[in-house]
Write an enzyme that holds these catalytic residues in place. Structure first.
Site, PDB file in Angstrom:
ATOM      1  N   ASP A 119       2.059   1.670   8.604  1.00 55.99           N
ATOM      2  CA  ASP A 119       1.837   0.850   9.791  1.00 55.99           C
ATOM      3  C   ASP A 119       2.977   0.965  10.799  1.00 55.99           C
ATOM      4  O   ASP A 119       2.819   0.563  11.955  1.00 55.99           O
ATOM      5  CB  ASP A 119       1.674  -0.619   9.397  1.00 55.99           C
ATOM      6  N   GLY A 167      -4.664  -0.394  10.153  1.00 54.63           N
ATOM      7  CA  GLY A 167      -3.719  -1.063  11.042  1.00 54.63           C
ATOM      8  C   GLY A 167      -4.191  -2.475  11.292  1.00 54.63           C
ATOM      9  O   GLY A 167      -5.007  -2.711  12.186  1.00 54.63           O
ATOM     10  N   GLY A 174       0.817  -1.215   0.000  1.00 50.88           N
ATOM     11  CA  GLY A 174       0.000   0.000   0.000  1.00 50.88           C
ATOM     12  C   GLY A 174       0.843   1.253   0.000  1.00 50.88           C
ATOM     13  O   GLY A 174       1.761   1.398   0.808  1.00 50.88           O
ATOM     14  N   ARG A 233      -3.937   7.311   4.519  1.00 52.96           N
ATOM     15  CA  ARG A 233      -2.552   7.099   4.100  1.00 52.96           C
ATOM     16  C   ARG A 233      -2.184   7.928   2.878  1.00 52.96           C
ATOM     17  O   ARG A 233      -1.024   7.941   2.479  1.00 52.96           O
ATOM     18  CB  ARG A 233      -2.304   5.619   3.819  1.00 52.96           C
TER      19      ARG A 233
END
Length: 387
Positions: free
Chosen positions: A137, A181, A12, A289
């Site tokens: 993360d 997460g 990602g 994000r």
């Protein structure tokens, strides 16, 4: 004859992944050793197909825009390479005469990097392999933190504070915010900043601590009864006492990981049915994000720096490493870079420290001492007139 380099993205994207790409490209252009600069279109997928983008002559003004471009400008993927794939990977590397290979990603990407490095040695291929850390993360080991985390944490902190103000300004329902997460709660922990910035009650639940749903509901009922509004923040991968996610999509990604999702709605449904309270579920998802307006300048600068450092290390002959960050927080924040062995980083997941979780739903001050410098300056001071 100059050297050819190849950059690829895995997993990602983050708000600053392209800053690392910019760092690699601009450092390569400044070094006369480099001939061609290639990027794999959609990461491992592009390598397997021999589908590379030639960045060698892309105008400098376009490359400069990478620093403010979210997501992956060259494309990423969640393809987990198998043993059967690696001969094709080597074929592409040979076809384009690649001398230096950079993979920008998280745990699985570092595993890919490590395997490519080992295979190149086995096949006597003169290839330098360097991993570039990237994951919101923040779960890569050895490095103090990961590029991408600071911006995601800033987004989580500010968005949670805005929701907390709304919840306390009209305290008629419990607001439940779900943040990304899967196994590590670093980003969700940042949402607890709302308790510092507002007068709202805030409860925070991370995947590192299994949730007793009955106790959660009792704490929610108690917190809401105080009349100051209540914001509950949960990691998407938060689990019950049985170790199973509170919400499970039943889908796995290309790396074989279960895809969580719906934790906020699950908690909201329980609040409504069990407590008889109004509740709303909120989930920014990918915005958490990818947001450039909330980007941390520290994060942006460090992401660029690890890209440059990776290129410089490879040209010096280093291989089999990931660029890592060493941070110092006193008397003021600063950081330096070093190389960590890929085989010590690959597939090792750094969890949120359990000692920083208080009573299962509050975040200790030590976390904010750690994270505040990474989230950047300029946090607002709100007018709290009801205190």
């Amino acid at each position: 004859m100059g050297k050819n380099i190849l950059v690829a993205h895995g997993g990602g994207p983050t708000a600053v992944i392209n800053c690392s790409l910019q760092g690699v490209v601009e450092a390569a252009r400044a070094d006369r050793q480099v001939d061609h600069i290639y990027a794999a279109r959609f990461g491992a997928e592009g390598i397997l197909k021999g589908d590379l983008i030639d960045l060698t002559d892309v105008p400098a003004a376009v490359i400069a825009k990478l620093g403010h471009t979210p997501a992956s400008a060259i494309g990423s993927c969640r393809r987990k390479l198998t043993d059967a794939d690696y001969p094709t990977v080597l074929e592409t590397l040979r076809k384009f005469n690649i001398d230096c290979f950079f993979y920008n990603g998280g745990n699985d990407s570092m595993d890919t990097c490590n395997k490519v490095n080992e295979l190149a040695r086995k096949e006597n291929l003169d290839l330098r392999v360097i991993g570039i850390p990237k994951t919101m993360d923040n779960d890569l080991d050895i490095t103090d933190h990961c590029p991408g985390f600071g911006s995601a944490a800033r987004y989580a902190a500010l968005s949670a504070a805005e929701l907390a103000l709304d919840a306390s300004g009209l305290p008629i329902h419990v607001v439940v915010l779900e943040l990304m997460g899967r196994n590590a709660g670093w980003v969700t922990a940042a949402s607890a900043m709302a308790a510092r910035l507002t007068d709202c009650e805030v409860l925070t639940y991370l995947p590192e601590v299994p949730v007793d749903e009955e106790k959660m509901l009792a704490d929610i009922e108690k917190g809401f009864a105080r009349g100051r509004g209540l914001l509950v923040t949960v990691s998407e991968g938060v689990c019950g006492l049985d170790g199973r996610p509170l919400a499970d999509t039943g889908i796995v990604d290309g790396f074989g990981h279960k895809i969580p999702g719906g934790a906020a709605q699950h908690v909201t449904d329980r609040i409504i049915r069990k407590l008889g309270l109004k509740s709303r579920a909120e989930k920014p998802g990918l915005l958490g994000r990818a947001s450039i307006p909330y980007v941390s300048e520290v994060d942006r600068e460090e992401a660029y720096a690890v890209g440059r450092y990776a290129l410089e290390a490879a040209l010096k002959g280093e291989s089999g490493y990931m660029v890592a960050i060493e941070a110092r927080r006193s008397p003021r924040y600063g950081s330096s870079l070093f190389l960590a062995p890929l085989d010590k980083v690959a597939n090792v997941e750094k969890k949120f420290p359990p000692e920083w979780i208080v009573d299962g739903n509050r975040i200790a001050d030590e976390f904010f001492d750690y994270a505040m410098p990474l989230m950047g300056d300029g946090f607002p001071e709100y007018a709290l007139l009801r205190k």
